[in-house]
Structure formats: structure tokens, C-alpha cells
Scaffold this motif. Structure first.
Motif, PDB file in Angstrom:
ATOM      1  N   GLU A  99       0.819  -1.210   0.000  1.00  0.00           N
ATOM      2  CA  GLU A  99       0.000   0.000   0.000  1.00  0.00           C
ATOM      3  C   GLU A  99       0.856   1.265   0.000  1.00  0.00           C
ATOM      4  N   GLY A 100       2.005   1.181  -0.655  1.00  0.00           N
ATOM      5  CA  GLY A 100       2.881   2.335  -0.771  1.00  0.00           C
ATOM      6  C   GLY A 100       3.810   2.547   0.404  1.00  0.00           C
ATOM      7  N   ASP A 101       3.706   1.706   1.439  1.00  0.00           N
ATOM      8  CA  ASP A 101       4.556   1.855   2.631  1.00  0.00           C
ATOM      9  C   ASP A 101       5.954   1.316   2.314  1.00  0.00           C
ATOM     10  N   LEU A 102       6.950   2.185   2.346  1.00  0.00           N
ATOM     11  CA  LEU A 102       8.322   1.801   2.015  1.00  0.00           C
ATOM     12  C   LEU A 102       9.107   1.331   3.224  1.00  0.00           C
ATOM     13  N   GLY A 103       8.499   1.358   4.409  1.00  0.00           N
ATOM     14  CA  GLY A 103       9.242   1.014   5.610  1.00  0.00           C
ATOM     15  C   GLY A 103      10.239   2.111   5.934  1.00  0.00           C
TER      16      GLY A 103
ATOM     17  N   GLN B 151      23.471  -1.010  13.201  1.00  0.00           N
ATOM     18  CA  GLN B 151      23.389  -2.318  12.565  1.00  0.00           C
ATOM     19  C   GLN B 151      23.006  -3.375  13.592  1.00  0.00           C
ATOM     20  N   VAL B 152      22.425  -4.442  13.085  1.00  0.00           N
ATOM     21  CA  VAL B 152      21.979  -5.527  13.950  1.00  0.00           C
ATOM     22  C   VAL B 152      22.371  -6.854  13.308  1.00  0.00           C
ATOM     23  N   ARG B 153      22.595  -7.844  14.155  1.00  0.00           N
ATOM     24  CA  ARG B 153      22.852  -9.196  13.660  1.00  0.00           C
ATOM     25  C   ARG B 153      21.906 -10.144  14.374  1.00  0.00           C
ATOM     26  N   VAL B 154      21.177 -10.917  13.605  1.00  0.00           N
ATOM     27  CA  VAL B 154      20.224 -11.857  14.176  1.00  0.00           C
ATOM     28  C   VAL B 154      20.455 -13.242  13.583  1.00  0.00           C
ATOM     29  N   SER B 155      19.951 -14.223  14.289  1.00  0.00           N
ATOM     30  CA  SER B 155      19.795 -15.555  13.715  1.00  0.00           C
ATOM     31  C   SER B 155      18.297 -15.794  13.592  1.00  0.00           C
ATOM     32  N   HIS B 156      17.892 -16.708  12.707  1.00  0.00           N
ATOM     33  CA  HIS B 156      16.448 -16.904  12.528  1.00  0.00           C
ATOM     34  C   HIS B 156      16.125 -18.353  12.186  1.00  0.00           C
ATOM     35  N   ILE B 157      14.866 -18.657  12.403  1.00  0.00           N
ATOM     36  CA  ILE B 157      14.278 -19.929  11.977  1.00  0.00           C
ATOM     37  C   ILE B 157      13.227 -19.581  10.937  1.00  0.00           C
ATOM     38  N   LEU B 158      13.267 -20.249   9.810  1.00  0.00           N
ATOM     39  CA  LEU B 158      12.306 -20.001   8.736  1.00  0.00           C
ATOM     40  C   LEU B 158      11.425 -21.221   8.534  1.00  0.00           C
ATOM     41  N   VAL B 159      10.123 -20.987   8.509  1.00  0.00           N
ATOM     42  CA  VAL B 159       9.150 -22.021   8.141  1.00  0.00           C
ATOM     43  C   VAL B 159       8.451 -21.542   6.883  1.00  0.00           C
ATOM     44  N   ARG B 160       8.661 -22.235   5.791  1.00  0.00           N
ATOM     45  CA  ARG B 160       8.088 -21.818   4.508  1.00  0.00           C
ATOM     46  C   ARG B 160       6.618 -22.230   4.415  1.00  0.00           C
TER      47      ARG B 160
ATOM     48  N   VAL C  97      19.179  -0.556   8.608  1.00  0.00           N
ATOM     49  CA  VAL C  97      17.833  -0.206   8.173  1.00  0.00           C
ATOM     50  C   VAL C  97      17.821   0.010   6.653  1.00  0.00           C
ATOM     51  N   GLY C  98      16.794  -0.544   6.020  1.00  0.00           N
ATOM     52  CA  GLY C  98      16.659  -0.402   4.577  1.00  0.00           C
ATOM     53  C   GLY C  98      17.303  -1.506   3.790  1.00  0.00           C
ATOM     54  N   SER C  99      17.886  -2.491   4.475  1.00  0.00           N
ATOM     55  CA  SER C  99      18.601  -3.569   3.784  1.00  0.00           C
ATOM     56  C   SER C  99      17.766  -4.838   3.637  1.00  0.00           C
ATOM     57  N   MET C 100      16.749  -5.000   4.468  1.00  0.00           N
ATOM     58  CA  MET C 100      15.924  -6.210   4.464  1.00  0.00           C
ATOM     59  C   MET C 100      14.475  -5.815   4.211  1.00  0.00           C
ATOM     60  N   ILE C 101      13.620  -6.809   3.993  1.00  0.00           N
ATOM     61  CA  ILE C 101      12.209  -6.499   3.809  1.00  0.00           C
ATOM     62  C   ILE C 101      11.657  -5.919   5.109  1.00  0.00           C
ATOM     63  N   PRO C 102      10.720  -4.950   5.009  1.00  0.00           N
ATOM     64  CA  PRO C 102      10.324  -4.167   6.190  1.00  0.00           C
ATOM     65  C   PRO C 102       9.878  -4.990   7.394  1.00  0.00           C
ATOM     66  N   GLN C 103       9.048  -6.037   7.195  1.00  0.00           N
ATOM     67  CA  GLN C 103       8.538  -6.784   8.350  1.00  0.00           C
ATOM     68  C   GLN C 103       9.680  -7.447   9.125  1.00  0.00           C
ATOM     69  N   PHE C 104      10.609  -8.046   8.406  1.00  0.00           N
ATOM     70  CA  PHE C 104      11.750  -8.718   9.031  1.00  0.00           C
ATOM     71  C   PHE C 104      12.620  -7.699   9.760  1.00  0.00           C
ATOM     72  N   GLU C 105      12.852  -6.586   9.072  1.00  0.00           N
ATOM     73  CA  GLU C 105      13.731  -5.551   9.622  1.00  0.00           C
ATOM     74  C   GLU C 105      13.161  -4.939  10.899  1.00  0.00           C
TER      75      GLU C 105
ATOM     76  N   ILE D  14      11.180 -16.798  13.130  1.00  0.00           N
ATOM     77  CA  ILE D  14      11.426 -16.476  14.528  1.00  0.00           C
ATOM     78  C   ILE D  14      12.864 -15.952  14.588  1.00  0.00           C
ATOM     79  N   LEU D  15      13.052 -14.800  15.208  1.00  0.00           N
ATOM     80  CA  LEU D  15      14.360 -14.147  15.222  1.00  0.00           C
ATOM     81  C   LEU D  15      14.948 -14.171  16.629  1.00  0.00           C
ATOM     82  N   ARG D  16      16.279 -14.261  16.694  1.00  0.00           N
ATOM     83  CA  ARG D  16      16.984 -14.079  17.957  1.00  0.00           C
ATOM     84  C   ARG D  16      18.069 -13.025  17.758  1.00  0.00           C
ATOM     85  N   LEU D  17      18.146 -12.082  18.697  1.00  0.00           N
ATOM     86  CA  LEU D  17      19.151 -11.020  18.603  1.00  0.00           C
ATOM     87  C   LEU D  17      20.515 -11.548  19.027  1.00  0.00           C
TER      88      LEU D  17
END
Length: 666
Positions: free
Chosen positions: A191-195, A242-251, A306-314, A338-341
Motif C-alpha cells: 500500500e505504498g509503505d516503504l518502511g 546495525q543488527v545481527r540476528v539468527s532466525h528460523i524459517l518455516v516456509r 535499516v533499509g537492507s531487508m524487507i520491512p517486516q523482518f527488519e 522467529i528471530l533471535r538477537l
């Protein structure tokens, strides 16, 4: 002769009187009044010494200036330096291909900080870094031009953009209007939201407009290469870095009827499992994450801003505050995460980011903008006057002509002598442009006619030459720097020829120097010794048992060292050899008539085994060859200076000398 070597030598040599930069080129400095001195009739300006000494004399306010003795010492060094340059010139070392090559390679680097472009680039760098201290969240509506748009089409798009702007300012939702009007394909999803974004992540006109707005404000239509944008800034915050995270992805299995529900249920179960005590994150990732690039590495992802990943993930990643904190499941177009900092760090310093920012600026439209600004300033400064009538005629005649045919068309149409512009009173004609094009081996890809692209390039080249000529003629700091490094290269060449290589390669002369100065290469009284520093006092008795009552020999040393190296290698430190003992910290305390001793020195107990003693006497050449070479080179340098002082009579101007001293102490 490498640039690095030249630079290193110049720094080493000139630091004695305050210079710290790398070799460059030369222009003649203007007359500076009465010279400080003459060398063989050739004047040397006092400003040159003031410049060199001042560079290394950045003392704090209130500290004493240079003393008379220091001044005399530095003046003497300066004279020696200039004598060598004078000799290098007399030998024609400034006329060689190698010298010219060094000039050309260094000149480009030296002039850059003084050019108009550099100050404009520096301004853009600082502006970009300043903007990087903030992040902006914005929505936008994009209205694109139709293919092959005409002026009337552009006006229609602009009117539509103004209409939408009014709707938003009268209470309309930009996000609802983006769904209805925006030509940005992603608007149907976001809807035009660029994050959130920061500097250098949007095209420049868009960025400039966004950073000029406060939250809630709506822009006028903003023109970019994509079309017209209406921008609504929603939020501005300090940049979290900057931030560094690890994540679990369920497709999500798009082909399964209930794929969304299955994925949602699975990620919920994984999240519940993570909450249990003693759960190991890495094991959960390895067993359940469907991201093949990270699942075997604990889910670790690279650092991002900021601005490097898709908005929801970021947004989820930057909302985590404590190391080890785990986010609830979030959905993106890739599935559920699921993200861990893992770590966070603030925005880096300007110095560490400078080159990265510069590279990004020079790759986007800012580079073109900077070039346009440079040319505008140059045209104003150097009285650029375009012959608009002749330029328009050439544009018409050459609009559909290839580069290879330009010369022929200009000749056939009798245009070669037509003036296209003048610069500082000098006229440039069409033939000058043709000659320039023929000299260039590049191809220019352009949507405009061949004339416009090459005319712009030619004008820029002429303007740059005018700026460089102006710099060399009128910028005193640049002149001094050029001369300093022109002389530095000559100094290096002469020293390499007369001192360094000769001192290093002439082994016959080295040995002759050694024999003539044998008194400088003498051994003091020495003793063959083995010294054991006891670091672990619990191992003292063990060392005594192996060493006490034994005669010094290679076998004894080997037996002792092999006995402890495999069992307790940190128990002792040892030293062995034929050693001058008079100044030795341990042996100077030893009784030369006792073979075994225990001596306290520097807070440690040392076991000392002494062997054969050697009387004082001369060293062998090979034993001291490195020191002989160094001394011989110093001798060659001193001899060179003495010969040059005879060859080039030195006359010092007392008045200029005193003026120089006063200037250095102001």
C-alpha cells in the motif's frame, strides 16, 4: 623505484624538518623577494624552509617556539637537502623518463584535494553521513510517464500528481490512494509503505524531499527517473545502526490447500519449544529451519542496517533489545520467521564509512549533479562564453552522425573554423572538438545526439585544464607541495645512485672501509655462557640436578632443554652463546672464575654455566657486515655533502635568515 619506497624515504628524510607527505610534481614558485640563500648562484626562497618547518611544528598555544640552536640545525639539514637536489638537476635526473613517469603518477593524487570537485564531494559525503544519523519511514505514490512521453504527457501526469496531493492534504489516506493510483508494483502488497530507510538508499531527488519533511507532512510532486512521486513521511527516528540476528524459517507450501495454516501451526509449535527451559537454540534451528543457507550455522545472518531487508523482518529485528531475546513469529513473503538477537552496533564513525559513502555517491545520480555543479563554477570562474548560434548549428548538422563521420561532416559543411566557445579570452573552434574526439579511444553510449555528449565532454576537459593551470599558478600551498615532492623524488634518485646502492652492492669498498675503521668493530671480553632464567621456582631443584657440577657443552644444553620442553615448557627461559659480559644484565654480576652460579637479576633467579672466555679483539667482517654497510652509507652520504658544499658555494642572506626565524616563532 616504487611510489611506496619514494614516499617512505621522503617522510624519513624530511621529518627532520617537519614534512610528512608523499612525492609529487613541480611548478615554479613565484618570486618570494630576497632569497634565503643561494647554492652555486641558484636562489632558494625563504618561504620554502618556512613551509617545510611549519608542517611539523604544530605545537600547542603557549609552548616555546624553535630555539636558535634548533633553527641552525634545521637550516643546515635544509642546505644539505637542497644541495642534493641541485646536484640531481645538474645530472639531468629531472629529465629522465622515470622521473616524468613518477610525476604523472603522483600529480593526479596531489591535485585532487585542491580541486572544486573535491570540496563538492566532501560536502555530499558530510551531508549523507549527517542524514545517516536518522531513519525515515515514508509512504509514496508513483505516477509513471507513458512510453515515449511527450511534453503534454508529462503535464498530464503532473496534474494528476497535484490532484492526488490535494486529496491527501484534505484527509485522504495515502495508503488507500496508493492502491488505487500508484504505478509502483509493490503498492499492491505494501500500500505504498516503504518502511524505514536512510541516506543513499533512495534516488537522490526522493531522498532530498523525504529528509525535508517532518512526520505527517506531504511533499509536492517529486520528479525522478521513475516519474512523479507523492511522499508522506510517517516517522523519523535516530538510526539504530546495525543488527545481527539468527532466525528460523518455516516456509508456506503455496501448492497445499491449507499450506498457510500448516506453516502457522508449525511455527507456533517451534516457538513453544523455544520457551522451554534448557532448550538449545542452535539445535532447534538445525532441526526445523527451512533456510538452507543458514540452518547449519545456527541461523546466523550477516550484519544489516535499516533499509537492507524487507520491512517486516527488519522492524522485528530492530525491535529486539536484549542479546539472546527471541521474537514472536512474524510473516514475510518468504514464510514465517522467529528471530533471535545476536548483536548490535551503532552507526560507524565518518572516518570508517567515508570511502564506502564516497563509492556509493559516485555510483548514483549525485555524481552527475556534482559534475554539473563543478562545470557551473568553472564556467563562472574562468569566463566561459558559449557561441550559442554556432553550437546550435553543429548540433543540427551532427545530430544523426556517428563519431567516425564527424570529422568528414565538419569538413564538408565548412564548419571547422566556427567558434564554439571562448575561455579566459582563448577561442575554441569546431576543429578543436574534432581533434579531441579523434584522440579519445572510448565509445560514449547516449540517448542524445553524438554532438551533445562529446561537446559536454570536451568542454569539461578544457575547463579542468583551466582549473589545474589556475591551481599551479595561484595556489601557494599547492605550489609548495608540488615543489617539495618534485625535490623529494630527485633527492631519492641521487641518494639511491650515490649512497644506498653503492653502499649496499660494493663489497670491496665495504671491506676497505671495515679495515680502515677496524677500531669501531671490536669485541669486548666475552664468555661462552648458558643462562637459565627460572620462571617457575618449583622447578629450581630439577634444573639444579641437571646442570650443577657439569661442564658447558652443546650436549648439556640439548639434554636440559629437551628435558623440560615436553613436560613444562613455561618453567624456564634460556640464553646461550659467546656473550660480551661487561654490560650484560646477568653476566655483569657473575664471577668469571666460577663455572656454576645462581644470580638474582631483575626479580628472577638465573642459573649460569660458564665456559671458555675470549679476550677483547677485532670482529670478523662477516660478523658485523650489516653494521659496516650502515656506517659506510653514512660515510658516503657525508662525503657527498662535503663535495657538494665545495662544488656549489653557499651564500646565506642574513636579513632573510633572521626573517625566517621570526616567521617560524610567530
Amino acid at each position: 623505484m616504487t611510489n611506496r619506497t619514494i614516499s617512505a624515504y621522503i617522510i624519513t628524510f624530511l621529518v627532520a624538518f617537519g614534512s610528512t607527505a608523499s612525492a609529487m610534481a613541480f611548478v615554479q614558485t613565484p618570486n618570494q623577494g630576497d632569497p634565503l640563500l643561494t647554492l652555486g648562484g641558484k636562489p632558494v626562497a625563504k618561504d620554502e624552509l618556512i613551509y617545510l618547518l611549519s608542517k611539523g611544528n604544530k605545537s600547542e598555544p603557549g609552548t616555546p617556539g624553535m630555539s636558535r640552536d634548533e633553527y641552525e640545525e634545521n637550516l643546515d639539514l635544509f642546505i644539505n637537502y637542497k644541495l642534493k637536489v641541485r646536484e640531481a638537476e645538474a645530472r639531468g635526473l629531472d629529465q629522465t623518463e622515470e622521473f616524468t613517469r613518477e610525476f604523472d603518477s603522483f600529480r593526479e593524487n596531489l591535485k585532487a584535494p585542491f580541486l572544486i570537485r573535491n570540496s563538492l564531494e566532501e560536502g555530499e559525503l558530510r551531508k549523507a553521513y549527517s542524514r545517516m544519523q536518522e531513519i525515515i519511514r515514508a509512504s509514496h505514490i508513483l505516477l509513471q510517464f507513458p512510453p515515449n512521453a511527450k511534453k503534454e504527457d508529462s503535464l498530464i501526469v503532473l496534474r494528476m500528481a497535484l490532484k492526488i496531493e490535494d486529496e491527501i492534504k484534505n484527509g485522504g489516506s495515502i495508503n488507500e490512494l496508493a492502491l488505487k493510483y500508484s504505478d509502483d508494483p509493490s503498492a499492491q502488497v505494501n500500500e505504498g509503505d516503504l518502511g524505514y530507510f536512510t541516506a543513499l538508499q533512495m534516488v537522490q531527488p526522493f531522498e532530498d524531499a523525504a529528509f525535508s519533511l517532518q512526520p505527517g507532512q506531504v511533499s509536492d510532486p517529486v520528479l525522478t527517473n521513475f516519474g512523479y512521486h507523492i511522499i508522506n513521511v510517517k516517522d523519523r527516528q535516530p538510526n539504530p545502526g546495525q543488527v545481527r540476528v539468527s532466525h528460523i524459517l518455516v516456509r508456506i507450501d503455496e501448492n497445499a490447500e491449507n499450506g498457510e495454516d500448516l506453516a502457522k501451526r508449525k511455527v507456533a509449535d517451534i516457538y513453544t519449544e523455544i520457551q522451554k527451559e534448557n532448550t538449545i537454540w542452535e539445535d532447534i534451528v538445525k532441526n526445523y529451519s527451512e533456510d538452507p543457507s543458514s540452518s547449519q550455522k545456527g541461523g546466523i545472518l550477516p550484519w544489516f542496517s535499516v533499509g537492507s531487508m524487507i520491512p517486516q523482518f527488519e522492524m522485528a529485528a530492530f525491535s529486539l533489545t536484549e542479546l539472546g531475546e527471541v521474537s514472536p513469529p512474524i510473516r514475510t513473503k518468504y514464510g514465517y520467521h522467529i528471530l533471535r538477537l545476536e548483536d548490535k552496533k551503532p552507526v560507524e564513525s565518518f572516518e570508517s564509512m567515508e570511502e564506502s559513502i564516497r563509492s556509493r555517491i559516485l555510483r548514483d545520480s549525485r555524481s552527475t549533479m556534482i559534475q554539473s555543479q563543478v562545470m557551473a563554477i568553472q564556467k563562472s570562474r574562468y569566463n566561459f562564453d558559449e557561441n550559442e548560434q554556432n553550437v546550435a548549428k553543429l548540433r543540427t548538422e551532427l545530430s544523426s552522425t556517428s563519431k567516425n563521420d564527424v570529422a568528414q561532416v565538419v569538413a564538408d559543411k565548412d564548419l571547422a573554423s566556427d567558434q564554439i566557445f571562448s575561455l579566459q579570452g582563448k577561442s575554441f573552434i569546431a576543429q578543436d572538438l574534432v581533434d579531441y574526439m579523434n584522440e579519445q579511444e572510448i565509445r560514449i553510449q547516449t540517448n542524445d545526439g553524438v554532438f551533445d555528449a562529446w561537446y559536454e565532454r570536451f568542454a569539461a576537459s578544457v575547463l579542468n585544464e583551466a582549473e589545474e593551470a589556475d591551481l599551479e599558478a595561484n595556489n601557494k600551498e599547492y605550489q609548495m607541495l608540488l615543489k617539495e615532492y618534485r625535490d623529494g623524488i630527485l633527492l631519492f634518485s641521487l641518494m639511491n645512485e650515490e649512497v644506498w646502492q653503492k653502499g649496499l652492492m660494493d663489497s670491496i669498498a665495504q671491506k676497505a672501509y671495515f679495515q680502515n675503521n677496524i677500531g669501531n668493530y671490536q669485541w669486548e671480553e666475552r664468555v661462552n655462557a648458558y643462562i637459565v632464567k627460572v620462571l617457575d621456582m618449583t622447578q629450581l631443584d630439577a634444573a639444579r640436578q641437571l646442570l650443577q657440577g657439569k661442564s658447558l657443552s652443546d650436549e648439556l644444553i640439548s639434554t636440559f632443554e629437551s628435558s623440560y620442553e615436553s613436560i613444562n615448557p613455561l618453567a624456564y627461559q634460556t640464553e646461550a652463546g659467546t656473550i660480551e659480559y661487561a654490560e650484560h644484565p646477568v653476566l655483569s654480576k657473575a664471577d668469571m672464575d666460577s663455572n656454576y652460579q645462581e644470580i638474582e637479576a631483575n626479580g628472577h633467579l638465573h642459573i649460569v654455566i660458564l665456559g671458555e672466555k675470549t679476550s677483547a679483539g677485532p670482529k670478523e667482517f662477516e660478523e658485523t657486515r650489516g653494521l659496516v654497510i650502515r656506517d659506510y652509507q653514512e660515510y658516503l652520504d657525508k662525503s657527498l655533502v662535503e663535495s657538494l658544499r665545495k662544488k656549489y658555494p653557499i651564500k646565506i642572506n642574513p636579513k632573510a635568515k633572521e626573517e625566517t626565524f621570526i616567521a617560524l616563532n610567530q
